[in-house]
Design a protein around this motif. Sequence first.
Motif, PDB file in Angstrom:
ATOM      1  N   GLY A  35      -7.733 -30.588 -25.478  1.00  0.00           N
ATOM      2  CA  GLY A  35      -7.758 -31.669 -24.494  1.00  0.00           C
ATOM      3  C   GLY A  35      -7.494 -31.165 -23.086  1.00  0.00           C
ATOM      4  O   GLY A  35      -8.141 -31.605 -22.133  1.00  0.00           O
ATOM      5  N   ILE A  36      -6.556 -30.229 -22.952  1.00  0.00           N
ATOM      6  CA  ILE A  36      -6.259 -29.676 -21.630  1.00  0.00           C
ATOM      7  C   ILE A  36      -7.500 -29.006 -21.055  1.00  0.00           C
ATOM      8  O   ILE A  36      -7.907 -29.259 -19.918  1.00  0.00           O
ATOM      9  CB  ILE A  36      -5.085 -28.672 -21.712  1.00  0.00           C
ATOM     10  N   ALA A  39     -10.246 -31.716 -20.294  1.00  0.00           N
ATOM     11  CA  ALA A  39      -9.908 -32.566 -19.144  1.00  0.00           C
ATOM     12  C   ALA A  39     -10.073 -31.799 -17.836  1.00  0.00           C
ATOM     13  O   ALA A  39     -10.664 -32.306 -16.871  1.00  0.00           O
ATOM     14  CB  ALA A  39      -8.475 -33.078 -19.284  1.00  0.00           C
ATOM     15  N   LEU A  40      -9.589 -30.556 -17.802  1.00  0.00           N
ATOM     16  CA  LEU A  40      -9.697 -29.771 -16.570  1.00  0.00           C
ATOM     17  C   LEU A  40     -11.162 -29.498 -16.244  1.00  0.00           C
ATOM     18  O   LEU A  40     -11.591 -29.606 -15.099  1.00  0.00           O
ATOM     19  CB  LEU A  40      -8.941 -28.443 -16.703  1.00  0.00           C
ATOM     20  N   GLU A  43     -12.940 -32.786 -15.111  1.00  0.00           N
ATOM     21  CA  GLU A  43     -12.547 -33.280 -13.792  1.00  0.00           C
ATOM     22  C   GLU A  43     -12.930 -32.331 -12.669  1.00  0.00           C
ATOM     23  O   GLU A  43     -12.899 -32.710 -11.504  1.00  0.00           O
ATOM     24  CB  GLU A  43     -11.035 -33.526 -13.752  1.00  0.00           C
ATOM     25  N   LEU A 278     -10.186 -32.513  -4.517  1.00  0.00           N
ATOM     26  CA  LEU A 278      -9.412 -32.664  -5.753  1.00  0.00           C
ATOM     27  C   LEU A 278     -10.037 -31.847  -6.885  1.00  0.00           C
ATOM     28  O   LEU A 278      -9.352 -31.121  -7.612  1.00  0.00           O
ATOM     29  CB  LEU A 278      -9.335 -34.138  -6.140  1.00  0.00           C
ATOM     30  N   LEU A 281      -9.356 -28.195  -6.538  1.00  0.00           N
ATOM     31  CA  LEU A 281      -8.000 -27.840  -6.958  1.00  0.00           C
ATOM     32  C   LEU A 281      -7.901 -27.809  -8.479  1.00  0.00           C
ATOM     33  O   LEU A 281      -7.273 -26.919  -9.062  1.00  0.00           O
ATOM     34  CB  LEU A 281      -6.989 -28.836  -6.369  1.00  0.00           C
ATOM     35  N   ILE A 282      -8.546 -28.789  -9.140  1.00  0.00           N
ATOM     36  CA  ILE A 282      -8.502 -28.803 -10.607  1.00  0.00           C
ATOM     37  C   ILE A 282      -9.242 -27.593 -11.168  1.00  0.00           C
ATOM     38  O   ILE A 282      -8.800 -26.985 -12.140  1.00  0.00           O
ATOM     39  CB  ILE A 282      -9.070 -30.136 -11.140  1.00  0.00           C
ATOM     40  N   GLY A 285      -7.002 -24.804 -11.112  1.00  0.00           N
ATOM     41  CA  GLY A 285      -6.088 -24.895 -12.251  1.00  0.00           C
ATOM     42  C   GLY A 285      -6.742 -24.382 -13.522  1.00  0.00           C
ATOM     43  O   GLY A 285      -6.115 -23.681 -14.322  1.00  0.00           O
TER      44      GLY A 285
ATOM     45  N   VAL B 119      -0.199 -26.449 -14.666  1.00  0.00           N
ATOM     46  CA  VAL B 119      -1.467 -26.903 -15.255  1.00  0.00           C
ATOM     47  C   VAL B 119      -1.221 -28.071 -16.218  1.00  0.00           C
ATOM     48  O   VAL B 119      -2.026 -29.000 -16.300  1.00  0.00           O
ATOM     49  CB  VAL B 119      -2.183 -25.730 -15.957  1.00  0.00           C
ATOM     50  N   MET B 122      -1.001 -31.041 -14.147  1.00  0.00           N
ATOM     51  CA  MET B 122      -2.324 -31.452 -13.718  1.00  0.00           C
ATOM     52  C   MET B 122      -3.059 -32.216 -14.825  1.00  0.00           C
ATOM     53  O   MET B 122      -3.722 -33.221 -14.565  1.00  0.00           O
ATOM     54  CB  MET B 122      -3.095 -30.175 -13.385  1.00  0.00           C
ATOM     55  N   PHE B 123      -2.899 -31.734 -16.045  1.00  0.00           N
ATOM     56  CA  PHE B 123      -3.515 -32.404 -17.192  1.00  0.00           C
ATOM     57  C   PHE B 123      -2.976 -33.828 -17.324  1.00  0.00           C
ATOM     58  O   PHE B 123      -3.746 -34.785 -17.493  1.00  0.00           O
ATOM     59  CB  PHE B 123      -3.212 -31.591 -18.462  1.00  0.00           C
ATOM     60  N   ILE B 126      -4.418 -36.079 -14.784  1.00  0.00           N
ATOM     61  CA  ILE B 126      -5.777 -36.530 -15.096  1.00  0.00           C
ATOM     62  C   ILE B 126      -5.756 -37.657 -16.131  1.00  0.00           C
ATOM     63  O   ILE B 126      -6.405 -38.687 -15.956  1.00  0.00           O
ATOM     64  CB  ILE B 126      -6.638 -35.348 -15.613  1.00  0.00           C
ATOM     65  N   LYS B 130      -4.148 -40.751 -13.094  1.00  0.00           N
ATOM     66  CA  LYS B 130      -5.442 -41.177 -12.558  1.00  0.00           C
ATOM     67  C   LYS B 130      -5.928 -42.456 -13.242  1.00  0.00           C
ATOM     68  O   LYS B 130      -6.439 -43.356 -12.588  1.00  0.00           O
ATOM     69  CB  LYS B 130      -6.462 -40.055 -12.760  1.00  0.00           C
TER      70      LYS B 130
END
Lengths: 312, 280
Positions: A35-36, A39-40, A43, A278, A281-282, A285, B119, B122-123, B126, B130
């Motif tokens: 999921g991490i 999602a990164l 996005e 944004l 930046l993601i 990450g 990180v 950040m996850f 999101i 958000k």
Amino acid sequence: MKLTMNTTGKKAWGDSLFRSLTLAFALGILVLFAGILIALWHESAPAIDKFGFSFLTSTAWNPVKDEFGALIPVVGTLVSTLLAMLIAVPLSIGVALFLAELAPSWLRAPFGTAIELLAAIPSIVYGMWGLFVLAPIMADHVQPWLQTYLGFIPLFSGPPMGIGMLTAGLVLALMILPFIASVTRDVFLMVPKNLKEAAYGMGATTWEVVRDVMIPYGKKGIVGAVFLGMGRALGETMAVTFVIGNAYHLSWSLFAPGNSIASTLANEFTEADSDVYLASLIELGLVLFLMTFIVLGAAQLWLRRGVAGVDK
Amino acid sequence: MTRMQRRTMINRIILILSGLAGVIGLAMLLWIVGDVAIKGAPALNWSFFTELPAPPGMDEGGLANAIVGTLIMTLAATLMAVPFGVFAGTWLSEFGRDSRLGESVRYVSDILVSAPSIVIGMFVYIVMVKTMGHFSGWAGAVALAIIMLPVVSRTTEEMLKLVPHELREAALALGAPYWKIMPQVIYRAAISGMITGIMLAVARVAGETAPLLFTALNSPYWAHSMNEPMGNLTVTLFNYAMSPYDDWHEKAWGAAFLITLAVLSVTIITRLMLRKRSKH
């Protein structure tokens, strides 16, 4: 008969439920990890669409014009980590040897505990200390001294400001030192006594026992500890953000302020006012996550290799 | 110089260098802790613990809301991560020991343990901030829980593996089903080790800053619920230390001292518990 069947039936039902329940949570960890990543990646789509691969090679960082590139933060992350490893690895192996083999025995336990406790101190404390205590000392004493004697090397040119890549590397080194030192000490302590005594018995000096017995025996653990420390250093935020200087320049000088991925995120994420900003930046990450994933993944594979006794 | 003299000389040089490294490393670290204690202790007065933050320049105010916020979010994170981690660890120890799936869960957990905490923040930004449209204490707690999770599951697994197999066999031989054996026999045998692991994980997340920056954010007021931005010690420390005001710097040192003290006491108490247990 009926009774037995009933209970076994119930037992099997309860057990399979218990098993599935725990399995669901274990799978949850895998789902979380995936999921991490998803999602990164999802996005950061606006940035990936706009910049493509040039994101990784561009030095642009201009929120006004919506132009972003990862090169400066990536280089900053790598340089600060490299500096930290160059300082921390020899020091922590020295500390570990001292604690495991050289210090008088009444000193070993308290010093060893102290080092392990220091590994528990939150990194923000290291960062704050770096800003208020170390940076002025670097600016007034260490950097002018380096400049006087080594100023002909481009690495040590430029105005000594105290805040910059060198200080960031130093604070980072102090932060990972207790971690690497305590793991390495444990590895040294695991060397069987009879191996060491055999070497001493043949007339080896302490250094020869360390070099020819303890280091070869603990090689796997030491390399693993170094890589785990490096994985932590790459993603460390708070120890670096205070002292790296937050500037977008590529410079040969270690005195110059710079930026790492983590410090960029810490400083700018809540201020990003456009979608592309944004997303960039993601994406940074995501790059950081992949970098640490490679280092940590390799470290874990290395540590797992030869668990069955293939490797000595 | 004879061969023997050369060997002893090299030995002596290396011993001195290593001793020097040991002394330098320890001295630097003690220097940091000493500075934090000396500069931080004077800031800890009554109002530090009881009052809300004051604007810069006024020599009053405290960080009461931030202290409470950190405690609440750490507690909420623990309540989320512990059941999740204990169940996952149970599967790893009892059912997934030699399977390929177990090996991959273990591998991923070990990577997540050291994954960059920013990180993770950040996850959560999101998936929670958000989608909900605002920063919140819950988001902060979830981020901390994700960081705790792999630590809890791996230590649970290690502790359960230490419970001798004969205990399981004895209970099974009495006809007890597995789902009853786990809480009544195995968890009970491993409980102090599991608590140790959980406490160490709590100590670790209590001092985390990076995962809260984009989730809980920060706030100078009392939070009415966990559905709004929540004041916390570490982000307040960050903001105060980066500010140009001297009185805020003093408060930042105070916060650093308080966090260090709390984390070290939890760690020391846990270690003492562990030592007591291993003596029995």
